[in-house]
Every structure is written in C-alpha cells, then in structure tokens.
Enzyme design. Sequence first.
Site, mmCIF file in Angstrom:
data_model
loop_
_atom_site.group_PDB
_atom_site.id
_atom_site.type_symbol
_atom_site.label_atom_id
_atom_site.label_comp_id
_atom_site.label_asym_id
_atom_site.label_seq_id
_atom_site.Cartn_x
_atom_site.Cartn_y
_atom_site.Cartn_z
ATOM 1 N N ASP A 297 -4.221 -8.037 11.304
ATOM 2 C CA ASP A 297 -3.503 -6.845 10.847
ATOM 3 C C ASP A 297 -1.997 -7.039 10.998
ATOM 4 O OD1 ASP A 297 -3.568 -4.048 9.912
ATOM 5 O OD2 ASP A 297 -2.686 -3.616 11.861
ATOM 6 N N MET A 325 -9.564 11.480 -7.962
ATOM 7 C CA MET A 325 -8.785 10.283 -7.632
ATOM 8 C C MET A 325 -7.288 10.564 -7.763
ATOM 9 S SD MET A 325 -8.459 7.163 -6.642
ATOM 10 C CE MET A 325 -9.956 6.209 -6.692
ATOM 11 N N HIS A 451 -4.956 -0.869 -6.797
ATOM 12 C CA HIS A 451 -6.330 -0.370 -6.680
ATOM 13 C C HIS A 451 -6.539 0.364 -5.359
ATOM 14 C CE1 HIS A 451 -10.871 -1.370 -6.202
ATOM 15 N NE2 HIS A 451 -10.693 -0.153 -6.665
ATOM 16 N N ASN A 454 -11.932 4.857 -2.672
ATOM 17 C CA ASN A 454 -12.356 6.238 -2.458
ATOM 18 C C ASN A 454 -13.006 6.423 -1.092
ATOM 19 O OD1 ASN A 454 -12.046 8.587 -3.920
ATOM 20 N ND2 ASN A 454 -13.255 7.828 -5.654
ATOM 21 N N ASN A 501 -14.220 -5.876 -4.903
ATOM 22 C CA ASN A 501 -15.399 -5.670 -5.754
ATOM 23 C C ASN A 501 -16.061 -6.992 -6.143
ATOM 24 O OD1 ASN A 501 -15.745 -2.888 -5.849
ATOM 25 N ND2 ASN A 501 -14.088 -2.648 -7.327
#
Length: 715
Positions: A297, A325, A451, A454, A501
């Site tokens: 991090d 969104m 991007h 959610n 993804n």
Amino acid sequence: MIYEGKAITVKALESGIVELNFDLKGESVNKFNRLTLNDLRQAVDAIKADASVKGVIVTSGKDVFIVGADITEFVDNFKLPDEELVAGNLEANKIFSDFEDLGVPTVVAINGIALGGGFEMCMAADYRVMSTTAKVGLPEVKLGIYPGFGGTVRLPRLIGVDNAVEWIASGKENRAEDALKVHAVDAVVAPEKLQEAALDLVKRAISGELDYKAKRQPKLDKLKLNAIEQMMAFETSKAFVAGQAGPNYPAPVEAIKTIQKAANFGRDKAIEVEAAGFVKLAKTSVAQSLVGLFLSDQELKKKAKAYDKQARDVKLAAVLGAGIMGGGIAYQSAVKGTPILMKDIREEGIQMGLDEASKLLGKRVEKGRLTPEKMAQALNAIRPTMSYGDFGNVDIVVEAVVENPKVKHAVLAEVEGHVREDAIIASNTSTISISYLAQALKRPENFCGMHFFNPVHMMPLVEVIRGEKTSETAIATTVAYAKKMGKSPVVVNDCPGFLVNRVLFPYFGGFARAIAHGVDFVRADKVMEKFGWPMGPAYLMDVVGMDTGHHGRDVMAEGFPDRMKDDTRTAVDVMYDANRLGQKNGKGFYAYEMDKKGKPKKVVDPQAYELLKPIVAETRELSDEDIINYMMIPLCLETVRCLEDGIVETAAEADMGLIYGIGFPPFRGGALRYIDSIGVAEFVAMADKYADLGPLYHPTAKLREMAANGQRFYG
C-alpha cells in the site's frame, strides 16, 4: 546538550528539568527503527548518568509524536530464528523499562499521533499530556501481530482490562477526549499549551505535590483482579472478539490470551510472556501477508504521488450518466471537496443520482461523521444538469453511461465538443478497450479509463487505464483526481477487462466448472467464504448481476478466446436465459426477500437447482480443497499473465488491485503473495494436477522457469 543523536537529543531546560526530543533526521515523521531505539538507549543512559537531572519531559520535533515501529524492518526481522527474535524484542523492551525506571518523574507531551511503539513509549512515562488534536492507539492487530514494546502489559494496568482489550483488539485510533475518559492520558490541552502543561506537571511531581512513584507502581505490579474477575473479564472478551475477528485473524484473540497469561506477573515477567506470543504471531503467514500488504500500500501511494508533478489541478469535475453509479461518483467527488456537474438525458436519472448522493450523505450524518452543514455543502457541490451549458469550465469528465460501445462512442464524441481542449475525458468502462473507445475522439491523448468499483463509496480501488494514445498528463491528472476523491488508484495498461475483471472472470470460469462437475453452488459459496472471500461466487454473481456477468464474459471470451471462450452452456447462461438476473430482479442463484431494514436477504430457491441439473456434465467427488483450487488457480494464473504482459507494472500493484477492487482476502496478501506462500514450484505442481480442466489451469512458461529457479514474486 546532554545527548545528541540522529533521532533524539536531550538538553537541559531549567531547574534540573531536561527535554528528550524525538526528531529523526531526514524523515518527515518519527518512527522506532534500529537507529531510534539505539539513540533512546544512549539517551536514557546519559540521563541516568547525570546527577543534576530532576525530571524529564519527552517531546517531538515533528508534526506527529511517533507513528510507530518502522514496518520496513519487519520483513527481515520476522525471518530471524525464534530465539533471536525474542532476544531482540526483550532487548528493545529493556530500553523502555530503563526509561520507566528512571529515578526522576517523566512526562510525555503527545502531539499529532502516537501509534504502536509511539504510544508504548508514552505509556512508559509517568504522566501523559495530550494535545486536543492528537490521536493515540495500538493498531498492530491490523498487521496480524499485537503490541510488542510492552503495550499488552502497561495498557491494562493503566486503563483496566476491558478498555485495554477494546483498544488493542480493535486497533483503532483514539481521540484526546476518549483517551482522557479512560485515564490513558492525564491531561488534554490546546496544542499551543502542550509544552507548558508538560513542564507544569513535571514541576509538580518534582516538588512532591504529585507522587510520581505511586503513579508508576501499578504498571510494575500484577493486574489488580482476583481469579473470578479475571475469568469473567477474559473469557467473555475472548468469545466476543473471536466472533468479531473471525478465524482468519488470530492476533486480537492472541492479544487477550497474552494479557491473561501475564495477569499475575509483574512487569518484567509479563513482558517476557508478551515477547513469546509476539514472536509466535510474527511467524504466521497472516502477519507476513498483512505486513506485506501494508508495504504494498505504501508502494502504491508512492507511485501515485510520482504523478503529482505532471497532474493538472481539478477544480471542477463532471459525470455523464447519473443513476446509482453516477450518483456515487458525484457523492465521492463532492464529499471530498471537488464540485461536480452531474448530467443525464432523463430527469429520472438525475433524480436517482441525487437520491443516491443524499442517501450516502444522510448515513454519514447519522453516524456522526458529517455535520448537517457539511452535508448541505456537499449536496450544493453536486450540480444536476440536462445540458452541456457549464461544461466549458470542467477540468475532467467521467463518462459513466451504459456499458455499450456504440452508446459510449456517441456520448464521448458529443462531450468532447463541449469541453476545453485541455480537459481530460475518462471512461468508467469495466471491460471495453480504451484504445477502441478513443477512436471516437479528436483528442485521444486527453482520454483514459477511470474504472470505479461498486459501491463507489465503499470500494477503495480506481483503475486508471492507459490507452495507446493516452498522454502522461491525462494519466497524472486522473490519478490525482482519484486520490483527491479518497481512492487508491492503480495505473494499468489497456486490455479486455483491464486488471481486475480480467482476473475475476477466470475465477467465475472455475466456478462454472465446479458446478458442471456437480458441486452445489451453496457449498461453493460457503467454502470460498471460509477461505476468506467476503462473499462466495454464486452470491457475488447475483450481486454483480447475471446480465453484467454474461456480457463481461462475452467480452473476455472475444479478447482471450484461447482460454476464456467456453462453448458449453454454463450456470450463468442458464440463469441469464431464465431471466434470473440476481438481486436486481429478486432471483438468481438465490431468491431474495427484503429484511426488516429493507435490504435484500438471500434464500435458497429449489427452482435454481432444477434449472442447473441439465448442465451437470459429470459428478466428481470434489473436496473443499478442490473447490478452492478450481477457482483460485485460474485467478492466480491470470494475475501472473497480467504481470507478464505488462498490464500492471508490479506484483504489489496487482495484489493491491485485487484486495481493493474485489475483496481478495487481505490476510492472504493478494494472488501473487498467495502463490509465494504456497511456493511457486508447489503452486505449478498443484495447477498441473488440474490440467484437464483446460488452458485456464496451465501455468505460463515464465512461471515454470521461476519454479525451476526457486524464484518468488516478493523477495
């Protein structure tokens, strides 16, 4: 000057009072590294040797007191043999005890933050004065360990077992008023009065008005609890904390066990108990993963900061496409101080976006994290519009319309005509190629991907995607805006699915294979939740939405046909064709009912099992370990490919992307750290056992080479 080192100085002030000042040269904060500990030992020896010293105040030359131990030293330290690590820990602890045993009163002045070893230093003093703006705490459990400089010994003797357990097991930072309430500090004053208050306290102790020896004594003695009180305090708290922390995070419960084991001992013996337990935790894979995660991090923050010089300031933003969104993006921008235009072509879309932002702001007010005035301010910073009238002043536009290339092309081309030539346009696409979307634009150099995940307000990650023609200014400005929104940006190169993804869909592919081989999806969910995921694959697909998953899988199959194209009918196909889209329409793998709070609650639906029966190709006897491997091997191998293909620059960025973007179990450290924990050669051998499941399970040539050479992703 009584002592002058590189981290600490000791100088005479007045009437026999000396000031021990922490000010680590060349660093923006004070921390306990080897140098500081060595300086502290010599400083304490110098004070002991000076007969004229009548009292000590401890201060910081920085804006913070001490942030804790130097975590960069943990990795090497934790590799030491147990005996060596215990000996080193006890040696460090002796320095704190020697300070505590000085024959004069000691007062520490706490400014900024005093965390971990920093607060343990404070507890070794007789009195603690704290600035109203300061915070104190022992956050070690977040690293899979517990306090190791006497924190589990001194804190319960200072503030009582119940309060100490809450502080240590939660790892939270505590404000001045809360610290005063439980007697963790003795006084709270305005920052400008801190030195004066510390001097006043030490003078009163020197004069005999305050009995510093009586104040010190309880920290040196055993805990003042009888056997029944101990049993009630410890057994209750262990059960409660174990339920809160879960089985994968042992440190909070181990901290309580250590306090309990040391309850009947004086300080020195109790510290030996603490050291033994500390070393035991330091050797766990959980601690190694969480320490690695912390360092990754820090690396992420450093890389993001490197873009600051090239970034343009974002004073006004815009989001295209309101709804949930768009409303989430608008909320995040506004609440963090950047005004934003929220455009939609439909009034109901605008209303939905405003409702989402209002709901999120309202929740913060309810929890006391925001005042009603600040809520009104944030809402006023979101300007709804159905036209491009004010877009000429916008510095960055985030396009968040429907995930359809034609619609996005049209919207992007349209908005480009209404913004300044130097304005950045970013697409919140989750799967569509940025270079492909850029074809609609006259100024592709000002375009990139941004991007969000959610729900926007909860998920820390933002993928910033570089297209073929994207300029460094566009990337830098988007990274800076993401940071301003309180997010953790990871810069990735363009490919179908980008990083997260692209890695997630092979995981779903493994889930589809497990179902085709007769695994009950409820069992799969339970196994993966036990493994550490926040939700299992079936439940996750219901939350994502079967339509979104179906579309995403098609995009990935087109991009990587060699391993992601599946000609067989899968569980997602079955649900999608039956219009069981998940939570959004009340039925997916599970059926959904509203609970008392109005939130969807999943229930097992027999109809789902009936629908899935025809796609079970064969029933294999799969163990829980098999189920884990069915899903984790494809996910890990795809992460390896992303690193090899240059989609992501470092192992740390890949792992943090998965932890922050899809909730990869933090205690496992990310996909690449997970491979390291198994061993690269062992992981390759494990993957080979599942080779018949297809190319998703086939290690790359480079990974095989790493296995043969005994290499790791992290040194």
